[in-house]
Design an enzyme around this catalytic site. Structure first.
Site, PDB file in Angstrom:
ATOM      1  N   CYS A  98       0.769  -1.258   0.185  1.00  0.00           N
ATOM      2  CA  CYS A  98      -0.057  -0.362   0.091  1.00  0.00           C
ATOM      3  C   CYS A  98       0.777   1.204  -0.032  1.00  0.00           C
ATOM      4  O   CYS A  98       0.317   2.339  -0.065  1.00  0.00           O
ATOM      5  CB  CYS A  98      -1.071   0.000   1.229  1.00  0.00           C
ATOM      6  SG  CYS A  98      -0.103   0.113   2.601  1.00  0.00           S
ATOM      7  N   CYS A 157      14.222   0.339  11.415  1.00  0.00           N
ATOM      8  CA  CYS A 157      13.575   1.324  12.376  1.00  0.00           C
ATOM      9  C   CYS A 157      12.085   1.206  12.129  1.00  0.00           C
ATOM     10  O   CYS A 157      12.035   2.127  11.354  1.00  0.00           O
ATOM     11  CB  CYS A 157      14.536   2.446  12.774  1.00  0.00           C
ATOM     12  SG  CYS A 157      14.066   3.402  14.161  1.00  0.00           S
TER      13      CYS A 157
END
Length: 148
Positions: free
Chosen positions: A102, A124
């Protein structure tokens, strides 16, 4: 964000299915404060982390490690789940990572920090960009990494 992701929604459609905080991070490339995320200190023995926007599988629990950075850290992703883009914001060059399904912003990947992991990478990731399923089958999650 580029418009070539399988899941396509307008900003209004995303706002209808995401919380305001999820929208700010996933769709507007925000960042949650360090140490505040639900998955920062979450270390299950099995399961799959999925995109909070489209529920695509992104990371296996076995990819997660404690980096001490204040955000969930993974040394690799499920093959094909994460797309990398150069990010030149804030006067530096970093590698942004987004959901390949997406285009939702996940965070950044850092290389060569010396962590004792198979890839010497740290994905991260904002906790708010993720959901978690205890079942590996939620991912069809086989193999390791972005084609590794």
């Amino acid at each position: 964000m580029p418009e070539n992701y399988p899941v396509q929604k307008s900003a209004d459609e995303w706002r209808a299915v995401l919380s305001p905080q999820q929208f700010r991070i996933l769709r507007e490339k925000g960042t949650e404060p360090a140490g505040t995320g639900e998955f920062d200190k979450h270390y299950p023995s099995a399961g799959v982390y999925t995109c909070a926007g489209c529920h695509a599988p992104l990371y296996k629990a076995s990819h997660k490690f404690n980096s001490g950075c204040g955000w969930p850290a993974y040394f690799d992703s499920i093959p094909g789940a994460v797309t990398r883009h150069e990010d030149r914001t804030f006067g530096m060059t970093r590698t942004e990572i987004v959901c390949s399904n997406c285009g939702g912003h996940l965070g950044h990947v850092f290389k060569g920090e010396g962590f004792n992991t198979p890839t010497d990478e740290r994905h991260c990731v904002n906790s708010i960009s993720l959901t978690f399923s205890e079942e590996d089958s939620a991912a069809g999650a086989k193999g390791e990494g972005e084609g590794k």
